[in-house]
Design a protein around this motif. Structure first.
Motif, PDB file in Angstrom:
ATOM      1  N   SER A  24       0.838  -1.187   0.000  1.00 13.65           N
ATOM      2  CA  SER A  24       0.000   0.000   0.000  1.00 13.65           C
ATOM      3  C   SER A  24       0.879   1.245   0.000  1.00 13.65           C
ATOM      4  CB  SER A  24      -0.899  -0.007   1.237  1.00 13.65           C
ATOM      5  OG  SER A  24      -1.505   1.251   1.401  1.00 13.65           O
ATOM      6  N   ALA A  25       1.895   1.227   0.852  1.00 18.20           N
ATOM      7  CA  ALA A  25       2.746   2.416   0.991  1.00 18.20           C
ATOM      8  C   ALA A  25       3.578   2.678  -0.256  1.00 18.20           C
ATOM      9  CB  ALA A  25       3.648   2.248   2.213  1.00 18.20           C
ATOM     10  N   LEU A  28       3.103   4.871  -6.663  1.00 16.18           N
ATOM     11  CA  LEU A  28       3.443   6.027  -7.497  1.00 16.18           C
ATOM     12  C   LEU A  28       4.008   7.146  -6.632  1.00 16.18           C
ATOM     13  CD1 LEU A  28       0.248   6.083  -9.728  1.00 16.18           C
ATOM     14  CD2 LEU A  28       2.564   5.490 -10.438  1.00 16.18           C
ATOM     15  N   GLY A  29       3.568   7.164  -5.355  1.00 20.76           N
ATOM     16  CA  GLY A  29       4.033   8.190  -4.426  1.00 20.76           C
ATOM     17  C   GLY A  29       5.544   8.168  -4.261  1.00 20.76           C
ATOM     18  N   TYR A 107      -5.341   8.570  -9.137  1.00 22.96           N
ATOM     19  CA  TYR A 107      -4.244   7.596  -9.105  1.00 22.96           C
ATOM     20  C   TYR A 107      -4.360   6.636 -10.295  1.00 22.96           C
ATOM     21  CZ  TYR A 107      -0.724   5.124  -6.264  1.00 22.96           C
ATOM     22  OH  TYR A 107       0.433   4.582  -5.768  1.00 22.96           O
ATOM     23  N   PHE A 229       0.930  10.923   2.099  1.00 24.54           N
ATOM     24  CA  PHE A 229       0.576  10.222   0.860  1.00 24.54           C
ATOM     25  C   PHE A 229       1.408   8.945   0.730  1.00 24.54           C
ATOM     26  CE2 PHE A 229       0.610   9.305  -3.662  1.00 24.54           C
ATOM     27  CZ  PHE A 229      -0.693   9.577  -4.044  1.00 24.54           C
ATOM     28  N   SER A 230       2.717   9.094   0.941  1.00 22.46           N
ATOM     29  CA  SER A 230       3.602   7.969   0.699  1.00 22.46           C
ATOM     30  C   SER A 230       3.384   6.837   1.700  1.00 22.46           C
ATOM     31  CB  SER A 230       5.051   8.437   0.730  1.00 22.46           C
ATOM     32  OG  SER A 230       5.886   7.391   0.349  1.00 22.46           O
ATOM     33  N   SER A 232       0.563   6.101   2.984  1.00 24.29           N
ATOM     34  CA  SER A 232      -0.865   5.733   2.902  1.00 24.29           C
ATOM     35  C   SER A 232      -1.564   6.054   4.216  1.00 24.29           C
ATOM     36  CB  SER A 232      -1.060   4.232   2.652  1.00 24.29           C
ATOM     37  OG  SER A 232      -0.366   3.818   1.549  1.00 24.29           O
ATOM     38  N   MET A 235      -6.117   8.060   6.246  1.00 18.56           N
ATOM     39  CA  MET A 235      -7.435   7.786   5.657  1.00 18.56           C
ATOM     40  C   MET A 235      -7.893   6.359   5.942  1.00 18.56           C
ATOM     41  SD  MET A 235      -6.588   7.266   1.672  1.00 18.56           S
ATOM     42  CE  MET A 235      -7.777   5.927   1.576  1.00 18.56           C
ATOM     43  N   ALA A 237      -6.405   3.394   5.446  1.00 15.71           N
ATOM     44  CA  ALA A 237      -5.979   2.215   4.690  1.00 15.71           C
ATOM     45  C   ALA A 237      -5.303   1.249   5.651  1.00 15.71           C
ATOM     46  CB  ALA A 237      -5.021   2.613   3.569  1.00 15.71           C
TER      47      ALA A 237
HETATM   48  N1  TYR Z   1       1.067   5.325  -0.583  1.00 12.95           N
HETATM   49  C1  TYR Z   1       0.685   5.228  -1.948  1.00 12.95           C
HETATM   50  C2  TYR Z   1       1.829   5.685  -2.816  1.00 12.95           C
HETATM   51  O1  TYR Z   1       2.836   6.103  -2.334  1.00 12.95           O
HETATM   52  C3  TYR Z   1      -0.559   6.024  -2.261  1.00 12.95           C
HETATM   53  C4  TYR Z   1      -1.663   5.780  -1.305  1.00 12.95           C
HETATM   54  C5  TYR Z   1      -2.172   6.816  -0.565  1.00 12.95           C
HETATM   55  C6  TYR Z   1      -2.163   4.483  -1.114  1.00 12.95           C
HETATM   56  C7  TYR Z   1      -3.185   6.591   0.374  1.00 12.95           C
HETATM   57  C8  TYR Z   1      -3.141   4.246  -0.192  1.00 12.95           C
HETATM   58  C9  TYR Z   1      -3.651   5.290   0.552  1.00 12.95           C
HETATM   59  O2  TYR Z   1      -4.599   5.028   1.451  1.00 12.95           O
HETATM   60  O3  TYR Z   1       1.722   5.654  -3.998  1.00 12.95           O
END
Ligand code: TYR
Length: 452
Positions: A24-25, A28-29, A107, A229-230, A232, A235, A237
């Motif tokens: 998950s982490a 693309l981030g 995404y 973001f990176s 995750s 939110m 997840a």
């Molecule tokens: N972490 C993911 C990335 O780096 C993007 C992502 C963001 C995935 C939030 C899940 C999430 O809940 O690309």
């Protein structure tokens, strides 16, 4: 619909859970977003702040999410409803489901581009020679109204397929294969890049900070949103993934492991991309196109370019799918319970809605590029801004406050496996004061950047 229903699926092992969280982490981030944001924010000083945020805010909140999910054994909304019935903390869950829709919608667009480029390399590489041809090729592709949407659809179909197959048979299995493979590939590519002429300049750019950048509020804001973001984070997840973990397994090592590996991925991805960028004199701040315009140009002029390109875009697509899966799972886990539907039906239904929601983001980069929503940003950037700059940090702040203040302390310490240790107390205080305050200060410092 009540909170408990059908028997809940579980990960096969702790390692499977960790690889799924890592899947998950890492996405693309780490490659596409990290490289262009680091490039735009001046490199090393940004990276320094980013790593600081990961340690002091990111790791404590990962632990908070794992603890909530594992304890409640429910989706992101249900978790708050179970642990704090009738309290407003559930707002974090609602924001989380909304973020899943928003983030996955855009995404999927970039995920689609990655698959398209990967297939180009299978077919012998895109027909580009020189930076201009490479840019033309990219612009022609992504501004065409229908073509990118087709690839976005393919990306979403693969993502839905994995979620459809289930927690153990879909998510865990795919990550167990993909994650180790990605780690090996990114190291090989970085090793190769480091033999290029631009390696020295890349190292300076990535690791020798120009501290004057720290007077710019946008660097902190960009680093905070990139950290969320990176990882995750913010939110749910990781609440959702934690909810499939058995009570027997220990959490703290998993949280530190995921954060460390994710940051290493980003840094190694930087070592893979920037030597090439400097060798071919490309501006590191060329924005979201950095990966798609510059790299094919670079691959085109390298001796092993075709293979390099093939591996790179495979890596990007696979990493994007495993993150897309976790975004979709947040919404699917919630709606499955809420609507009482099967996993299969929910995955197809929610996946289709998110695909449709993503179409404006895709068009916003082409035919609809004249449309601006938030502060002059196009549709795509507005979605990213809303979710990554606002929803994730705000969600993370609520999660930190909930675990710090809203939940009984001894219960939290027990559920987290920290017990009565000193580290547990430090963790609680980071969540009570430091993380929320740091997020608030970054917001206040950046107020001038909010031009709606
Ligand atoms: N972490 C993911 C990335 O780096 C993007 C992502 C963001 C995935 C939030 C899940 C999430 O809940 O690309």
């Amino acid at each position: 619909m009540g909170l408990e229903h059908q028997p809940r699926e579980q990960w096969g092992s702790r390692l499977g859970f960790m690889l799924a969280a890592l899947g998950s982490a890492v996405g693309l981030g780490n490659i596409w977003r990290f490289s262009y944001v680091a490039g735009e924010s001046g490199g090393a000083a940004f990276i320094f702040i980013y790593l600081l945020f990961i340690v002091a805010i990111g790791i404590p909140i990962i632990m908070a999410e794992f603890t909530i999910g594992r304890r409640a054994q429910l989706d992101v909304v249900g978790s708050f409803q179970k642990l704090a019935p009738g309290k407003p903390w559930v707002l974090a869950g609602i924001l989380g489901v909304a973020s899943a829709f928003i983030i996955l919608s855009f995404y999927g667009v970039i995920g689609g581009w990655s698959i398209y480029y990967f297939l180009q390399y299978i077919g012998g590489g895109p027909p580009v020679e020189g930076a201009e041809a490479s840019a033309d090729f990219f612009v022609n592709f992504h501004t065409s109204p229908l073509f990118p949407i087709f690839w976005q659809l393919l990306f979403m179909t693969i993502t839905v397929g994995i979620v459809y197959a289930g927690v153990k048979k879909g998510i865990e299995k795919s990550n167990k294969i993909l994650m180790p493979l990605l780690a090996v590939l990114v190291i090989i590519l970085a090793g190769y890049s480091m033999t290029l002429e631009g390696a020295q300049e890349a190292l300076t750019f990535l690791f020798s900070p120009d501290w004057s950048a720290l007077t710019d509020p946008s660097v902190y804001f960009a680093a905070l949103s990139q950290a969320f973001f990176s990882l995750s984070l913010g939110m749910g997840a990781l609440i959702t993934y934690g909810s499939y973990l058995s009570k027997k397994e220990k959490l703290p090592g998993a949280a530190v492991g995921v954060a460390t590996m994710d940051s290493m991925f980003a840094i190694v991805a930087g070592l893979m991309i920037f030597p090439a960028v400097f060798t071919f004199s490309i501006a590191p701040d060329s924005g979201p196109g950095l990966v798609f315009i510059t790299l094919p140009d670079i691959f085109g002029s390298m001796s092993l370019g075709l293979i390099y390109g093939l591996i790179f875009f495979f890596l990007l697509s696979a990493a994007a799918v495993s993150s897309g899966v976790s975004l979709l799972e947040v919404a699917v886990a919630y709606f499955m319970r809420r609507l009482g539907w099967t996993r299969k039906k929910t995955a197809i239904f929610i996946g289709s809605i998110i695909f449709l929601l993503g179409i404006p983001s895709s068009l916003g980069l082409g035919t609809w590029s004249g449309v601006s929503l938030i502060g002059g940003r196009d549709i795509f950037d507005s979605m990213d801004f809303l979710a990554s700059y606002i929803f994730l940090p705000v969600g993370g702040m609520i999660i930190a406050l909930f675990v710090g203040w809203g939940w009984n302390k001894s219960e939290v310490l027990e559920a987290s496996n920290f017990g009565q240790s000193a580290i547990g107390t430090i963790w609680i205080w980071l969540l009570r004061i430091f993380a929320p305050l740091a997020i608030l200060l970054v917001f206040l410092y950046s107020v001038g950047l909010f031009t709606f």
